[in-house]
Design a protein around this motif. Structure first.
Motif, PDB file in Angstrom:
ATOM      1  N   HIS A 161      24.331 -20.618  65.935  1.00  0.00           N
ATOM      2  CA  HIS A 161      24.445 -20.038  67.265  1.00  0.00           C
ATOM      3  C   HIS A 161      25.875 -19.574  67.521  1.00  0.00           C
ATOM      4  CE1 HIS A 161      24.284 -19.705  71.623  1.00  0.00           C
ATOM      5  NE2 HIS A 161      23.012 -19.459  71.415  1.00  0.00           N
ATOM      6  N   GLU A 162      26.825 -20.406  67.119  1.00  0.00           N
ATOM      7  CA  GLU A 162      28.231 -20.048  67.327  1.00  0.00           C
ATOM      8  C   GLU A 162      28.627 -18.829  66.498  1.00  0.00           C
ATOM      9  OE1 GLU A 162      30.211 -21.177  69.713  1.00  0.00           O
ATOM     10  OE2 GLU A 162      28.425 -22.277  70.304  1.00  0.00           O
ATOM     11  N   ARG A 164      26.476 -16.489  65.611  1.00  0.00           N
ATOM     12  CA  ARG A 164      25.695 -15.335  66.025  1.00  0.00           C
ATOM     13  C   ARG A 164      26.343 -14.570  67.183  1.00  0.00           C
ATOM     14  NH1 ARG A 164      19.711 -16.389  67.880  1.00  0.00           N
ATOM     15  NH2 ARG A 164      20.895 -17.540  69.415  1.00  0.00           N
ATOM     16  N   THR A 165      26.854 -15.324  68.142  1.00  0.00           N
ATOM     17  CA  THR A 165      27.394 -14.650  69.320  1.00  0.00           C
ATOM     18  C   THR A 165      28.504 -13.658  68.951  1.00  0.00           C
ATOM     19  OG1 THR A 165      26.802 -16.588  70.573  1.00  0.00           O
ATOM     20  CG2 THR A 165      28.290 -15.054  71.647  1.00  0.00           C
ATOM     21  N   PRO A 166      29.558 -14.114  68.242  1.00  0.00           N
ATOM     22  CA  PRO A 166      30.578 -13.118  67.884  1.00  0.00           C
ATOM     23  C   PRO A 166      30.072 -12.047  66.922  1.00  0.00           C
ATOM     24  CG  PRO A 166      31.103 -15.260  66.924  1.00  0.00           C
ATOM     25  CD  PRO A 166      29.932 -15.478  67.833  1.00  0.00           C
ATOM     26  N   ALA A 168      27.023 -10.785  66.752  1.00  0.00           N
ATOM     27  CA  ALA A 168      26.271  -9.792  67.526  1.00  0.00           C
ATOM     28  C   ALA A 168      27.236  -8.914  68.312  1.00  0.00           C
ATOM     29  CB  ALA A 168      25.305 -10.497  68.469  1.00  0.00           C
ATOM     30  N   SER A 169      28.322  -9.518  68.726  1.00  0.00           N
ATOM     31  CA  SER A 169      29.329  -8.753  69.445  1.00  0.00           C
ATOM     32  C   SER A 169      29.958  -7.692  68.529  1.00  0.00           C
ATOM     33  CB  SER A 169      30.398  -9.718  69.964  1.00  0.00           C
ATOM     34  OG  SER A 169      31.369  -9.008  70.639  1.00  0.00           O
ATOM     35  N   MET A 171      28.513  -6.329  66.071  1.00  0.00           N
ATOM     36  CA  MET A 171      27.502  -5.284  65.887  1.00  0.00           C
ATOM     37  C   MET A 171      27.437  -4.377  67.114  1.00  0.00           C
ATOM     38  SD  MET A 171      24.566  -7.497  64.034  1.00  0.00           S
ATOM     39  CE  MET A 171      23.404  -6.158  63.913  1.00  0.00           C
ATOM     40  N   GLY A 172      27.551  -4.988  68.281  1.00  0.00           N
ATOM     41  CA  GLY A 172      27.521  -4.194  69.511  1.00  0.00           C
ATOM     42  C   GLY A 172      28.661  -3.203  69.567  1.00  0.00           C
ATOM     43  N   TYR A 173      29.865  -3.711  69.251  1.00  0.00           N
ATOM     44  CA  TYR A 173      31.045  -2.832  69.279  1.00  0.00           C
ATOM     45  C   TYR A 173      30.970  -1.785  68.171  1.00  0.00           C
ATOM     46  CZ  TYR A 173      33.206  -5.801  72.791  1.00  0.00           C
ATOM     47  OH  TYR A 173      33.472  -6.470  73.938  1.00  0.00           O
ATOM     48  N   ASN A 175      28.271  -0.402  67.118  1.00  0.00           N
ATOM     49  CA  ASN A 175      27.370   0.630  67.658  1.00  0.00           C
ATOM     50  C   ASN A 175      28.128   1.580  68.575  1.00  0.00           C
ATOM     51  OD1 ASN A 175      25.054  -0.112  66.424  1.00  0.00           O
ATOM     52  ND2 ASN A 175      24.416  -1.528  68.034  1.00  0.00           N
ATOM     53  N   LYS A 197      24.148  -6.878  60.051  1.00  0.00           N
ATOM     54  CA  LYS A 197      22.712  -7.108  60.294  1.00  0.00           C
ATOM     55  C   LYS A 197      22.150  -8.084  59.270  1.00  0.00           C
ATOM     56  CE  LYS A 197      20.472  -3.560  62.921  1.00  0.00           C
ATOM     57  NZ  LYS A 197      19.536  -2.482  62.988  1.00  0.00           N
ATOM     58  N   LEU A 200      23.343 -11.431  60.114  1.00  0.00           N
ATOM     59  CA  LEU A 200      22.651 -11.895  61.319  1.00  0.00           C
ATOM     60  C   LEU A 200      21.237 -12.380  60.979  1.00  0.00           C
ATOM     61  CD1 LEU A 200      23.115 -12.137  64.362  1.00  0.00           C
ATOM     62  CD2 LEU A 200      22.004  -9.940  64.648  1.00  0.00           C
ATOM     63  N   GLU A 204      19.667 -15.926  61.677  1.00  0.00           N
ATOM     64  CA  GLU A 204      18.430 -16.090  62.453  1.00  0.00           C
ATOM     65  C   GLU A 204      17.464 -17.011  61.716  1.00  0.00           C
ATOM     66  OE1 GLU A 204      18.385 -15.046  65.282  1.00  0.00           O
ATOM     67  OE2 GLU A 204      19.703 -13.340  65.389  1.00  0.00           O
TER      68      GLU A 204
ATOM     69  N   GLU B  24      21.907  -7.342  70.903  1.00  0.00           N
ATOM     70  CA  GLU B  24      23.297  -7.156  70.458  1.00  0.00           C
ATOM     71  C   GLU B  24      24.188  -6.782  71.646  1.00  0.00           C
ATOM     72  OE1 GLU B  24      23.210  -4.163  67.432  1.00  0.00           O
ATOM     73  OE2 GLU B  24      21.815  -5.302  66.185  1.00  0.00           O
ATOM     74  N   GLU B  25      23.671  -5.893  72.473  1.00  0.00           N
ATOM     75  CA  GLU B  25      24.470  -5.456  73.629  1.00  0.00           C
ATOM     76  C   GLU B  25      24.724  -6.615  74.593  1.00  0.00           C
ATOM     77  OE1 GLU B  25      22.949  -0.788  73.643  1.00  0.00           O
ATOM     78  OE2 GLU B  25      22.057  -2.231  75.019  1.00  0.00           O
ATOM     79  N   ASP B  27      24.794  -9.722  73.848  1.00  0.00           N
ATOM     80  CA  ASP B  27      25.780 -10.590  73.195  1.00  0.00           C
ATOM     81  C   ASP B  27      27.191 -10.029  73.361  1.00  0.00           C
ATOM     82  OD1 ASP B  27      24.163 -12.638  72.349  1.00  0.00           O
ATOM     83  OD2 ASP B  27      23.660 -11.680  70.463  1.00  0.00           O
ATOM     84  N   SER B  28      27.300  -8.703  73.247  1.00  0.00           N
ATOM     85  CA  SER B  28      28.613  -8.065  73.402  1.00  0.00           C
ATOM     86  C   SER B  28      29.172  -8.336  74.793  1.00  0.00           C
ATOM     87  CB  SER B  28      28.519  -6.554  73.213  1.00  0.00           C
ATOM     88  OG  SER B  28      28.000  -6.273  71.958  1.00  0.00           O
ATOM     89  N   PHE B  31      30.078 -11.968  75.097  1.00  0.00           N
ATOM     90  CA  PHE B  31      31.295 -12.224  74.330  1.00  0.00           C
ATOM     91  C   PHE B  31      32.511 -11.671  75.079  1.00  0.00           C
ATOM     92  CE2 PHE B  31      34.301 -11.303  70.828  1.00  0.00           C
ATOM     93  CZ  PHE B  31      34.354 -12.568  70.256  1.00  0.00           C
ATOM     94  N   GLU B 101      15.315 -12.348  71.635  1.00  0.00           N
ATOM     95  CA  GLU B 101      15.236 -12.606  70.202  1.00  0.00           C
ATOM     96  C   GLU B 101      13.793 -12.881  69.785  1.00  0.00           C
ATOM     97  OE1 GLU B 101      17.863 -15.468  67.413  1.00  0.00           O
ATOM     98  OE2 GLU B 101      16.866 -16.374  69.093  1.00  0.00           O
TER      99      GLU B 101
END
Lengths: 505, 104
Positions: A161-162, A164-166, A168-169, A171-173, A175, A197, A200, A204, B24-25, B27-28, B31, B101
């Motif tokens: 979990h710890e 995943r959060t960063p 996913a972040s 991955m978000g950035y 994108n 991915k 991730l 998962e 993902e978004e 989470d962003s 974060f 998820e």
């Protein structure tokens, strides 16, 4: 013919002598008065008439002969076991000697058996005690192992979990960066995204595995259109098959609009895992998926012409973290474990049949009770308008805008979509609409300010707010600004059209 | 019985396929709220806005559980009221992301 007394005595003596005992008669001074002829056979060789018996026989010394008396198991002078009975009378004592060898032997055997039994009993008790001790130790170890497994799962879940959060972040950035990048940067960023991915998905799987161990996975069965699930899965895995020139087909035996009750997202997860594996391990040939629904039981088989699995590896393939060596494929080794656990939770079973170098068939069944479509899927009687309505919709969320537009267009409504309040204000300055649908939270100009400007400009077009906020204060403010309706998302198109009918004249 | 048109089915597919990106978004934003620079209240507003958007669209596409959880989380992340504890925000957003998820 009668026998004389001597002859009778002789015969009697003879019979007496053949019996398994001997005797002698003593007077009160221990002198032998009479003795049977077979005394010698019982080890009394020196005992003759007239001798003092105490000189010859040790066991007579100190013995009480006032009453009948018996020495049950003693040794004869020759050392054999005998039983001796003393029968005193007024002036004599008859001493009967009986052979006790058989009895001694029996007693000895009995004693031996008793000793053996005692020994066995002791051994048995010792064994039972050892078993009990081992059982307690095992129980303790079991508790410790369960605790260790729980801690391991908890640790995995926590760490995953710890991570995943960063991640996913990232991955978000990535994108966001991809949207404004040149070709070279886009290639780098795409590689970053692919790697993220992959990482991730590994995390998962670890998380899911941990949740299974701590019984945190719950199924969420609901009305599901089977065709939709399989169509989704096909959309996801077909590109992978196409990159490998694998002929990929899905065949189903149900009619369109077949609804069943099951956890669609978990079914998707299982299908993607199994079909994904089939494609992953098949470099050429085909992957064939066949699904059928019969008696509320969904059966799926996935057959591939891939590298297959050896008999030895087939035994281990469902074990967590196990991966076939030398395949050159990466993963966590958790996919099949998780898939099997989900299938079992869904009331089914997973079966794998494989031949090395020939291919693999993975099949499973899950409970899938058929149902009639739910209310939301039933036809809705929508308000009919005498003419085509025109609607301006200000909505920044494309997902909502596209769906509402389509739903309204299917009812013959003409929809113009703009992405923020400012564009709506601008559009209304140049064009007339029957109705305005206004979101509240939008970039550039929010819904409140847009309504304020529209009404400020003297425009009286009916405005219906469409928002996810059910807060009364928001509703009150919209009314104050001159809005005519307030719908909370998710908006029911029938409700929307009914409001439109009331507002549009 | 009225079935969804092909276009609506396509839209539904599109939305389902976007859930992973939405995760993902989210989470962003979470974060950024926790570790980002600048005013924490404005970072909370951004997170709240995203949850607002998610609550609206998820409900429209039939993901009532996500919509409800997102609305609950909107109440926690409402910057107009007292500033929430970071742990409260994380906890409520995590519940939303777990549902995302699950459906993604």
């Amino acid at each position: 013919m009668s026998l004389n007394q001597d002859r009778v005595a002789e015969i009697s003596q003879s019979l007496f002598d053949r019996r398994q005992f001997a005797y002698f008669l003593l007077d009160t001074q221990w002198c032998v008065l009479e003795a049977s002829n077979n005394l010698q056979e019982f080890g009394f060789s020196n005992l003759e008439v007239g001798v003092d018996a105490t000189d010859e026989i040790d066991f007579l010394v100190g013995i009480d002969i006032s009453d009948n008396h018996e020495l049950s198991m003693i040794s004869s002078p020759a050392g054999d076991p005998i039983r001796v009975t003393f029968i005193p009378s007024v002036s004599t004592i008859t001493v009967v000697i009986m052979d006790a060898r058989q009895e001694f032997l029996r007693q000895k055997q009995l004693q031996q058996k008793a000793n053996e039994n005692e020994l066995l009993l002791g051994t048995q008790e010792k064994l039972l005690s050892e078993i009990e001790e081992a059982k307690i130790k095992l129980e303790l170890q079991n508790v410790e192992l369960q605790e260790a497994a729980r801690l391991q799962s908890s640790f995995l879940s926590g760490v995953s979990h710890e991570f995943r959060t960063p991640l996913a972040s990232i991955m978000g950035y990535t994108n966001l960066l991809l949207k404004d990048s040149d070709e070279t940067s886009a290639n780098y960023l795409s590689a970053m995204k692919r790697s993220s991915k992959h990482l991730l998905s590994l995390i998962e799987n670890l998380l899911d595995h941990g949740k299974f161990d701590s019984n945190e996975i719950m199924l969420n069965p609901k009305s599901t259109e089977l065709a939709e699930v399989f169509s989704d899965v096909e959309l996801l895995v077909r590109p992978l098959a196409e990159t490998k020139s694998v002929n990929f087909t899905i065949t189903t035996d149900w009619q369109a609009a077949c609804f069943v009750v099951l956890d669609d997202s978990r079914l998707r997860q299982c299908l993607i895992n199994i079909i994904g594996n089939a494609i992953k391990f098949t470099d050429q040939g085909r992957v064939t998926v066949v699904a059928s629904l019969k008696d509320d039981d969904l059966h799926v088989s996935v057959e591939d012409t891939g590298i297959g699995v050896s008999e030895e590896h087939l035994k281990k393939i469902k074990q967590p973290f196990w991966q076939a060596p030398d395949t050159g494929k990466s993963g966590t080794g958790l996919g099949l474990t998780i898939t099997e656990r989900i299938i079992e939770m869904m009331g089914g079973a997973l079966d794998i049949d494989s031949s090395e170098g020939v291919g693999t068939t993975v099949s499973f069944n899950v409970m899938a009770p058929s149902i009639e479509p739910t209310f939301h899927q039933e036809a809705q009687v929508l308000t009919q308008f005498n003419r085509s309505l025109s609607v301006l919709m200000a909505e920044d969320d494309e997902d909502i805008a596209f769906l509402v537009t389509l739903l309204l267009e299917e009812q013959g409504v003409k929809v113009v979509h703009v992405a923020n309040g400012a564009l709506a204000v601008d559009r209304l300055q140049h064009e007339d609409f029957d109705l305005v649908l206004m979101d509240l939270h939008m970039p550039v100009l929010n819904g409140y300010d847009a309504v304020s400007q529209i009404r400020g400009a003297g425009n009286t077009t009916p405005i219906v707010i469409m928002t996810a906020s059910a807060i009364e204060a928001d509703k009150g403010r919209a009314q104050e600004l001159g809005c005519d309706g307030y719908l909370v998302k998710p908006v029911d198109i029938a409700d929307l059209l009914n409001i439109a009918q009331q507002l549009v004249t | 019985m009225n079935q969804d048109s092909v276009k609506i089915q396509q839209l539904k597919h599109r939305y389902r396929n976007s859930l992973a990106t939405k995760l993902e978004e989210l989470d962003s934003y979470l974060f950024a709220f926790e570790f980002g620079e600048g005013n924490i209240r404005s970072r909370l507003v951004e997170l709240h806005e995203y949850l607002h958007k998610l609550a609206g669209s998820a409900g429209m596409y039939g993901y009532d559980d996500i919509a409800k959880m997102a609305r609950d989380s909107m109440a926690v992340t409402n910057a107009d009221s007292e500033m929430p504890e970071i742990i409260e925000v994380k906890d409520s957003v995590t519940r939303v992301r777990d549902l995302l998820e699950q459906h993604a």
